[in-house]
Scaffold this motif. Structure first.
Motif, short mmCIF file in Angstrom:
data_model
loop_
_atom_site.label_atom_id
_atom_site.label_comp_id
_atom_site.label_asym_id
_atom_site.label_seq_id
_atom_site.Cartn_x
_atom_site.Cartn_y
_atom_site.Cartn_z
N GLY A 160 0.76 -1.23 0.00
CA GLY A 160 0.00 0.00 0.00
C GLY A 160 0.79 1.28 0.00
O GLY A 160 2.02 1.29 0.01
N TRP A 161 0.04 2.38 -0.01
CA TRP A 161 0.56 3.74 -0.11
C TRP A 161 0.42 4.44 1.25
O TRP A 161 -0.65 4.40 1.87
N TYR A 162 1.49 5.10 1.67
CA TYR A 162 1.52 5.74 2.98
C TYR A 162 2.05 7.16 2.84
O TYR A 162 2.88 7.45 1.97
N ARG A 163 1.62 8.02 3.75
CA ARG A 163 2.10 9.41 3.73
C ARG A 163 3.50 9.53 4.32
O ARG A 163 4.19 10.53 4.10
N LYS A 164 3.91 8.52 5.10
CA LYS A 164 5.26 8.52 5.66
C LYS A 164 5.76 7.09 5.74
O LYS A 164 4.98 6.13 5.64
N GLU A 165 7.06 6.93 5.91
CA GLU A 165 7.62 5.60 6.00
C GLU A 165 7.16 4.89 7.27
O GLU A 165 6.94 5.52 8.31
N ILE A 211 -8.23 9.56 4.70
CA ILE A 211 -7.43 8.41 5.08
C ILE A 211 -5.95 8.77 4.97
O ILE A 211 -5.58 9.66 4.20
N ASP A 212 -5.12 8.08 5.76
CA ASP A 212 -3.68 8.33 5.76
C ASP A 212 -2.94 7.43 4.80
O ASP A 212 -1.77 7.67 4.48
N GLY A 213 -3.60 6.36 4.37
CA GLY A 213 -2.97 5.43 3.46
C GLY A 213 -3.98 4.44 2.93
O GLY A 213 -5.12 4.35 3.42
N THR A 214 -3.58 3.71 1.94
CA THR A 214 -4.49 2.75 1.31
C THR A 214 -3.73 1.63 0.63
O THR A 214 -2.60 1.82 0.16
N GLU A 215 -4.33 0.47 0.61
CA GLU A 215 -3.93 -0.55 -0.37
C GLU A 215 -5.03 -0.57 -1.41
O GLU A 215 -6.19 -0.27 -1.13
N THR A 231 0.96 10.53 -2.77
CA THR A 231 2.02 10.11 -1.85
C THR A 231 3.07 9.32 -2.61
O THR A 231 2.79 8.70 -3.63
N GLN A 232 4.29 9.34 -2.08
CA GLN A 232 5.43 8.72 -2.78
C GLN A 232 5.97 7.49 -2.06
O GLN A 232 6.97 6.92 -2.48
N PHE A 233 5.34 7.07 -0.97
CA PHE A 233 5.84 5.92 -0.21
C PHE A 233 4.98 4.70 -0.51
O PHE A 233 3.79 4.65 -0.16
N TYR A 234 5.58 3.71 -1.18
CA TYR A 234 4.84 2.56 -1.70
C TYR A 234 5.49 1.27 -1.23
O TYR A 234 6.65 0.98 -1.55
N TYR A 235 4.74 0.49 -0.47
CA TYR A 235 5.21 -0.82 0.00
C TYR A 235 4.66 -1.89 -0.95
O TYR A 235 3.46 -2.05 -1.09
N THR A 236 5.57 -2.59 -1.60
CA THR A 236 5.16 -3.46 -2.71
C THR A 236 4.83 -4.88 -2.28
O THR A 236 4.18 -5.60 -3.04
N VAL A 297 8.50 7.70 -7.05
CA VAL A 297 7.92 6.89 -5.98
C VAL A 297 9.02 6.09 -5.30
O VAL A 297 9.88 5.49 -5.96
N LYS A 298 8.99 6.07 -3.98
CA LYS A 298 9.96 5.32 -3.19
C LYS A 298 9.38 3.94 -2.90
O LYS A 298 8.42 3.81 -2.14
N VAL A 299 9.96 2.92 -3.51
CA VAL A 299 9.49 1.55 -3.34
C VAL A 299 10.18 0.95 -2.11
O VAL A 299 11.41 0.93 -2.03
N LEU A 300 9.38 0.46 -1.17
CA LEU A 300 9.90 0.04 0.13
C LEU A 300 9.40 -1.35 0.51
O LEU A 300 8.45 -1.87 -0.07
#
Length: 361
Positions: A160-165, A211-215, A231-236, A297-300
């Motif tokens: 998902g996508w988050y506003r912060k790490e 919302i602060d984030g979403t999948e 947002t640029q923080f993306y957990y894959t 986008v920062k892939v994390l």
């Protein structure tokens, strides 16, 4: 428990019993039938609406026009999360959706979409077709007067996508996050405030700060949705849905009044769409994630402490539902199939993929 007993003793009994006498039959004209399909998807929503359209087009083609499916996108007849009730009540003939939207009807529906630390797309197909999954889907559907088939698959969904790490489990405390199903229930155990929103409403909710984030799904569908604009923080890699199936469910009375040939056509169209849709998503994701990265986008990946917290919370959610006999039967069947399959794939396919990457790059 049979359908009649369940309905008599459940909150939906009055609605379903009344609907049984008011069910509208499919439209007939000169030997032709038209079924109305309601969906949980906004018209044109990447991948998921495509799956619904694929089922309809395949049925129309294979029946040579004797059976036609007319699609209604979310909001055109009923809302995205109202499709289940619309079909059980006879307001529509069939739906296309993700069955985990309906865990409030029965938590066992989660397994026919995706559950935390559950089956991959391939493992889902194996369980469904050869491990008893299809029969359990049908048993569950009988309670609510539905005939169901899996009919689409997104593959592994992103974290998902988050506003912060996210640096640790504590970052989920108070986080307003969009995630349906048992995965959402697990995040709730970690202190998140879970929002269950239809796909067509997620962008606006994220953009407005509701919302602060979403999948959502994965790189291709997420890029189409435009989350990278916010947002640029993306957990894959996500814990919640490793191989997500979609479903077609037809009102059982409607289904049983179709000819055997047309019943089979719906079944074949649904199961073919499952494989076609999986290929669609996976084939588009690689290029999409490269475009997202090129765009900043920062892939994390989540740290191990977060994965451990995900696992603990998921176990709690499963344990809370084990008192339901059908849920436990589905869970046991599902897990047994995964373990049976992994006994071979872990010593054949997994080493091969590793060696292929080593020697061919």
């Amino acid at each position: 428990m049979d359908r009649r007993s369940f309905l008599k003793n459940s909150a939906i009994g009055g609605t379903a019993a009344a609907a049984s006498t008011a069910l509208a039959a499919p439209a007939y004209a000169q030997g032709k039938q038209t079924l109305t399909m309601v969906t949980s998807w906004g018209r044109g929503l990447a991948g998921v609406f495509d799956a619904a359209q694929r089922v309809a087009d395949s049925v129309n083609a294979m029946s040579d026009g004797s059976l036609t499916i007319e699609i209604k996108a979310a909001g055109e007849l009923v809302g995205a999360f109202e499709v289940f009730d619309a079909v059980t009540a006879g307001q529509a003939d069939m739906y296309h959706a993700a069955d985990y939207y309906f865990v409030n009807q029965h938590p066992g529906y989660a397994f026919f979409t995706g559950v935390p630390f559950g089956a991959t797309a391939q493992e889902t197909s194996i369980w469904y077709n050869h491990g008893g999954g299809r029969e359990l889907h049908d048993e569950l559907g009988q309670i609510f007067g539905l005939k169901s088939f899996i009919a689409g698959n997104t593959g592994a969904q992103a974290g998902g996508w988050y506003r912060k790490e996210i640096t640790g489990p504590e970052d989920f405390q108070g986080l307003k996050f969009r995630m349906p199903g048992l995965g959402g229930a697990a995040l709730g155990k970690m202190g998140a405030s879970i929002q269950n929103l239809p796909g067509s409403e997620v962008y606006q909710a994220l953009a407005s700060g509701a919302i602060d984030g979403t999948e959502w799904i994965g790189p291709w569908a997420d890029e189409k949705a435009g989350f990278q604009e916010i947002t640029q923080f993306y957990y894959t890699a996500g814990f919640h849905e490793p191989g997500v199936a979609l479903s077609v469910a037809t009102n059982r009375d409607v289904f049983e009044n179709l000819s055997p040939a047309n019943q089979k056509i719906i079944e074949i169209a649904s199961l073919e769409t499952h494989q076609w849709n999986l290929s669609q998503f996976v084939s588009n994701n690689g290029a999409a994630v490269q475009r997202l990265q090129a765009g900043g986008v920062k892939v994390l990946e989540f740290p191990d402490t977060v994965w451990d917290a995900f696992a603990d919370a998921s176990r709690q959610v499963f344990d809370e539902n084990m008192s339901d006999d059908l849920f436990k039967s589905i869970y046991d069947s599902y897990q047994a199939s995964i373990k049976s399959v992994s006994g071979w794939t872990e010593i054949s396919e997994a080493p091969f993929v590793s060696q292929r990457a080593r020697v061919f790059g």
